[in-house]
Design a protein around this motif. Structure first.
Motif, PDB file in Angstrom:
ATOM      1  N   GLY A 192     -84.001  26.460  38.954  1.00 32.27           N
ATOM      2  CA  GLY A 192     -84.261  27.415  38.085  1.00 32.27           C
ATOM      3  C   GLY A 192     -84.350  28.696  38.799  1.00 32.27           C
ATOM      4  O   GLY A 192     -83.808  28.925  40.071  1.00 32.27           O
ATOM      5  N   GLN A 193     -85.003  29.813  38.176  1.00 36.54           N
ATOM      6  CA  GLN A 193     -85.450  31.194  38.850  1.00 36.54           C
ATOM      7  C   GLN A 193     -86.747  31.072  39.554  1.00 36.54           C
ATOM      8  O   GLN A 193     -87.561  30.778  39.069  1.00 36.54           O
ATOM      9  CB  GLN A 193     -85.206  32.222  37.993  1.00 36.54           C
ATOM     10  CG  GLN A 193     -83.981  32.193  37.233  1.00 36.54           C
ATOM     11  CD  GLN A 193     -82.913  32.440  38.272  1.00 36.54           C
ATOM     12  OE1 GLN A 193     -82.840  33.489  39.034  1.00 36.54           O
ATOM     13  NE2 GLN A 193     -81.533  31.944  37.955  1.00 36.54           N
ATOM     14  N   TYR A 194     -86.851  31.396  40.945  1.00 34.62           N
ATOM     15  CA  TYR A 194     -87.995  31.508  41.709  1.00 34.62           C
ATOM     16  C   TYR A 194     -87.801  32.283  43.130  1.00 34.62           C
ATOM     17  O   TYR A 194     -86.420  32.651  43.271  1.00 34.62           O
ATOM     18  CB  TYR A 194     -88.416  30.568  42.242  1.00 34.62           C
ATOM     19  CG  TYR A 194     -87.500  29.383  42.882  1.00 34.62           C
ATOM     20  CD1 TYR A 194     -87.265  29.570  44.159  1.00 34.62           C
ATOM     21  CD2 TYR A 194     -86.950  28.214  42.052  1.00 34.62           C
ATOM     22  CE1 TYR A 194     -86.190  28.751  44.883  1.00 34.62           C
ATOM     23  CE2 TYR A 194     -85.709  27.554  42.693  1.00 34.62           C
ATOM     24  CZ  TYR A 194     -85.625  27.652  44.129  1.00 34.62           C
ATOM     25  OH  TYR A 194     -84.486  26.928  44.940  1.00 34.62           O
ATOM     26  N   ARG A 195     -88.973  32.916  43.386  1.00 34.42           N
ATOM     27  CA  ARG A 195     -88.736  33.584  44.574  1.00 34.42           C
ATOM     28  C   ARG A 195     -88.493  32.719  45.930  1.00 34.42           C
ATOM     29  O   ARG A 195     -89.074  31.630  46.168  1.00 34.42           O
ATOM     30  CB  ARG A 195     -90.104  34.462  45.039  1.00 34.42           C
ATOM     31  CG  ARG A 195     -89.974  35.738  43.895  1.00 34.42           C
ATOM     32  CD  ARG A 195     -91.317  36.535  44.170  1.00 34.42           C
ATOM     33  NE  ARG A 195     -92.552  35.622  44.452  1.00 34.42           N
ATOM     34  CZ  ARG A 195     -93.553  35.895  44.956  1.00 34.42           C
ATOM     35  NH1 ARG A 195     -93.760  37.001  45.931  1.00 34.42           N
ATOM     36  NH2 ARG A 195     -94.579  34.941  45.259  1.00 34.42           N
ATOM     37  N   SER A 196     -87.742  33.058  46.960  1.00 34.64           N
ATOM     38  CA  SER A 196     -87.575  32.462  48.359  1.00 34.64           C
ATOM     39  C   SER A 196     -87.681  33.584  49.217  1.00 34.64           C
ATOM     40  O   SER A 196     -87.082  34.738  49.186  1.00 34.64           O
ATOM     41  CB  SER A 196     -86.342  31.655  48.199  1.00 34.64           C
ATOM     42  OG  SER A 196     -85.191  32.331  48.138  1.00 34.64           O
TER      43      SER A 196
END
Length: 265
Positions: free
Chosen positions: A28-32
């Motif tokens: 999915g969408q997440y910060r890295s």
């Protein structure tokens, strides 16, 4: 029931619950971002770390804590038992959407792991063990391969390490693969899917402690590249590489490595 078995059950339940957090983010969408060169971290790493620290220390408030995603607290060196945790081992695999990452937790006392859990939340493989009690994956006992020679063996290592032209004697035909998670590689050796795992670059305690216990309880050996037993929860929690295999092949690997200078893989 021994404390190690109680701790095993606690680790299994906690990392299984953490797996739901990983699945929420996976694909999915997440910060890295990168903590340092070649060292990625994501929102999932941080949320899992926060969850595990709260859950495990609530159950065992006297234990110390060592985790990849928590600032090191030197007081861990004074504790009889400590949790050693990697919220996501194999973050590159997680980032690429590959099911080769794991959530890893162990308990270390006297410099050695006494109970451990390694969970792949995508394949639902739960590797677990306690000292003197054996190790298993989803309840099925683990046993390392009995392979004693390199010919047609299955090795988890860097292909460039095997193919390096500086080896005095070329390796015979064998299968060489890798997985993003070091702990997962060790679980696969414990199950006999692979005959050995070799990595000569520096590794942190949270990479190795759980797999060390699980492989050992499956009848295997885990040492440094020169054959020493690994000691955990030292002031600098770093190990100089690892070799993990069944006893016969482990001896052969140590002999083989003496032919070649230290080389990262």
């Amino acid at each position: 029931m021994p404390d190690d078995v109680y701790d095993r059950d606690l680790l299994v339940e906690s990392v299984r619950q953490a797996g739901a957090i990983a699945r929420k983010y996976f694909g999915g969408q997440y910060r890295s971002w990168h903590k340092s060169h070649g060292n990625p971290v994501t929102d999932a790493d941080i949320e899992i770390d926060t969850f595990l620290k709260a859950a495990l220390l609530a159950a065992r408030p006297s234990y110390g804590w060592l985790s990849e995603e928590t600032a090191d607290d030197p007081s861990r060196l004074t504790r009889e038992r400590i949790f050693v945790v990697d919220p996501i081992d194999g973050t590159y695999g997680f980032l690429k959407g590959r099911p080769h990452f794991t959530i890893v937790a162990s308990v270390v006392t006297g410099g050695r792991p006494v109970t451990a859990a390694i969970y792949n939340p995508i394949t639902d493989e739960m590797f677990a063990g306690a000292a003197g009690q054996g190790s298993d994956v989803n309840g099925v006992p683990l046993k390392v391969s009995s392979k004693s020679g390199f010919e047609e063996s299955r090795l988890l290592a860097g292909r460039d390490f095997i193919d390096d032209p500086r080896w005095p004697t070329p390796w015979p035909p064998l299968t060489v693969e890798s997985r993003a998670s070091i702990a997962y590689r060790m679980g696969l050796v414990a199950r006999g899917d692979f005959d050995a795992m070799v990595s000569l670059s520096d590794k942190s305690d949270w990479d190795l402690a759980a797999g060390d216990l699980i492989v050992r309880e499956a009848g295997g050996r885990v040492t440094s590249q020169t054959g020493e037993m690994l000691r955990y929860n030292q002031a600098r929690p770093v190990q100089k590489g690892v070799i993990c295999a069944g006893p016969a092949l482990h001896d052969r690997l140590l002999e083989r490595l003496r032919e070649f200078p230290v080389h990262e893989s």
